[in-house]
Design a protein around this motif. Structure first.
Motif, PDB file in Angstrom:
ATOM      1  N   ARG A  65      -2.645  10.747   7.205  1.00 13.02           N
ATOM      2  CA  ARG A  65      -3.801  10.185   6.495  1.00 13.02           C
ATOM      3  C   ARG A  65      -4.886  11.244   6.339  1.00 13.02           C
ATOM      4  O   ARG A  65      -5.274  11.900   7.318  1.00 13.02           O
ATOM      5  CB  ARG A  65      -4.350   8.990   7.265  1.00 13.02           C
ATOM      6  CG  ARG A  65      -5.423   8.206   6.515  1.00 13.02           C
ATOM      7  CD  ARG A  65      -5.989   7.107   7.418  1.00 13.02           C
ATOM      8  NE  ARG A  65      -6.891   6.263   6.671  1.00 13.02           N
ATOM      9  CZ  ARG A  65      -6.531   5.133   6.068  1.00 13.02           C
ATOM     10  NH1 ARG A  65      -5.284   4.714   6.151  1.00 13.02           N
ATOM     11  NH2 ARG A  65      -7.398   4.407   5.391  1.00 13.02           N
ATOM     12  N   ALA A  87       3.964  11.745   6.870  1.00 14.66           N
ATOM     13  CA  ALA A  87       2.733  11.423   6.141  1.00 14.66           C
ATOM     14  C   ALA A  87       1.547  11.436   7.091  1.00 14.66           C
ATOM     15  O   ALA A  87       1.599  10.862   8.178  1.00 14.66           O
ATOM     16  CB  ALA A  87       2.849  10.056   5.475  1.00 14.66           C
ATOM     17  N   TYR A 112       1.760  14.411   2.441  1.00 20.08           N
ATOM     18  CA  TYR A 112       3.142  14.195   2.878  1.00 20.08           C
ATOM     19  C   TYR A 112       3.960  15.469   2.670  1.00 20.08           C
ATOM     20  O   TYR A 112       3.696  16.258   1.760  1.00 20.08           O
ATOM     21  CB  TYR A 112       3.771  13.013   2.132  1.00 20.08           C
ATOM     22  CG  TYR A 112       4.009  13.248   0.654  1.00 20.08           C
ATOM     23  CD1 TYR A 112       5.270  13.605   0.172  1.00 20.08           C
ATOM     24  CD2 TYR A 112       2.974  13.110  -0.272  1.00 20.08           C
ATOM     25  CE1 TYR A 112       5.485  13.818  -1.179  1.00 20.08           C
ATOM     26  CE2 TYR A 112       3.186  13.314  -1.617  1.00 20.08           C
ATOM     27  CZ  TYR A 112       4.439  13.676  -2.063  1.00 20.08           C
ATOM     28  OH  TYR A 112       4.655  13.896  -3.403  1.00 20.08           O
ATOM     29  N   GLY A 145      -1.130   5.717   0.040  1.00 25.80           N
ATOM     30  CA  GLY A 145      -0.246   5.237   1.098  1.00 25.80           C
ATOM     31  C   GLY A 145       0.860   4.338   0.611  1.00 25.80           C
ATOM     32  O   GLY A 145       1.985   4.384   1.107  1.00 25.80           O
ATOM     33  N   PHE A 179      -2.747  10.181   1.496  1.00 29.47           N
ATOM     34  CA  PHE A 179      -1.984  10.780   2.584  1.00 29.47           C
ATOM     35  C   PHE A 179      -1.409  12.109   2.099  1.00 29.47           C
ATOM     36  O   PHE A 179      -0.990  12.227   0.943  1.00 29.47           O
ATOM     37  CB  PHE A 179      -0.826   9.882   3.016  1.00 29.47           C
ATOM     38  CG  PHE A 179      -1.235   8.668   3.807  1.00 29.47           C
ATOM     39  CD1 PHE A 179      -0.987   8.594   5.170  1.00 29.47           C
ATOM     40  CD2 PHE A 179      -1.869   7.602   3.201  1.00 29.47           C
ATOM     41  CE1 PHE A 179      -1.360   7.481   5.907  1.00 29.47           C
ATOM     42  CE2 PHE A 179      -2.252   6.480   3.916  1.00 29.47           C
ATOM     43  CZ  PHE A 179      -1.995   6.424   5.276  1.00 29.47           C
TER      44      PHE A 179
END
Length: 297
Positions: free
Chosen positions: A159, A157, A275, A148, A273
């Motif tokens: 999680r 992004a 992304y 992160g 994360f």
């Protein structure tokens, strides 16, 4: 523009990305001579040299770089649009390309990919293990995985994992011989197993936090490694104190083969994360993978 020209432009992008006619030809599934002829014909039609060729490498010229700035996002958008058409099929299909670290791949990505591909045999997932910060747009990946704290601001992004913790540890034999450090500063008096970054080539300064206090310690020792499994092996062999994500050594800590130190200086931090570019339209295959990866605490 004729279809032949579009094909030549696409081949030019692959050669520029691979920096090699040999690798590009293998990736495209055509002969090296046919590929070279296609790019040369494109250069002749434009009246510009797009690539500088030597016996050892291939690089884009200034004109080639300017053309690549236009072609890469355009082809990426075309690929995304074509892939999105698979949502019209009865069964989701297509290829999803991911870039991530070995740790993220093993602990989070692989279990989800295993389930996804078993349930959806028409979906192909390509996982590229890379410790560097890959430019997923330039390299034409659908998504990447980072901690992160390392995310780019212009990315979406999501999680996909819990918080993580670091751990400092050593073999009991080493601690009996050299003593147990009680503060991060005392690590400078010990033999530590250093880790070198794959991205910058710099040595990792160990980071500790306790409440509002934050300390970075540059440690020293007779070993420098860039593979975390080797770091653990070196610690087990008694070469010194090591520092890694705690789940690398949970089994060894539980078995007493390694001893954790400075535990109260290792606070949790944001984990992984997924992304991806905000302008890219996710495909049905990508959406399925995203849903299977979303972290649900």
């Amino acid at each position: 523009m004729h279809g032949e020209d579009l094909g030549s432009l696409a081949k030019f992008v692959v050669v520029a990305d691979e920096k090699s006619f040999t690798r590009a030809a293998a990736k495209l599934g055509i002969s090296q001579s046919a590929l070279s002829h296609s790019v040369r014909r494109l250069e002749e039609k434009l009246g510009l040299r797009l690539l500088t060729r030597t016996t050892r490498s291939v690089a884009a010229t200034e004109a080639g770089e300017q053309l690549l700035e236009t072609l890469r996002p355009a082809f990426s958008e075309i690929d995304s649009k074509l892939a999105s058409l698979t949502s019209l099929r009865e069964r989701p299909a297509g290829t999803v390309r991911l870039s991530c670290s070995a740790h993220a791949a093993r602990t989070i990505i692989w279990p989800a990919v295993d389930r996804l591909t078993r349930a959806n045999p028409d979906i192909t997932v390509e996982i590229n293990i890379d410790g560097a910060f890959t430019d997923i747009v330039a390299e034409r990946y659908d998504a990447g995985v980072r901690l992160g704290e390392s995310l780019d601001k212009d990315m979406i992004a999501v999680r996909i994992g819990p918080q993580l913790r670091m751990a400092a540890f050593a073999a009991p034999s080493y601690l009996e011989r050299r003593g147990v450090p009680l503060t991060p500063e005392e690590l400078t008096q010990h033999s530590c197993i250093n880790t070198r970054f794959a991205t910058s080539g710099a040595l990792y300064a160990w980071e500790f936090e306790q409440g509002s206090r934050s300390i970075r310690v540059k440690v020293d020792g007779h070993l420098v490694l860039n593979d975390m499994y080797m770091v653990v092996e070196a610690a087990l062999a008694g070469h010194g104190i090591a520092f890694s994500l705690e789940d690398h050594v949970q089994r060894q800590l539980a078995d007493g083969l390694l001893v954790r130190i400075l535990d109260d200086w290792c606070e949790p931090f944001d984990g992984y994360f997924l992304y991806y570019p905000s302008r890219r339209q996710p495909t049905a295959a990508f959406q399925l993978l995203l849903e299977s990866l979303k972290y649900r605490s």
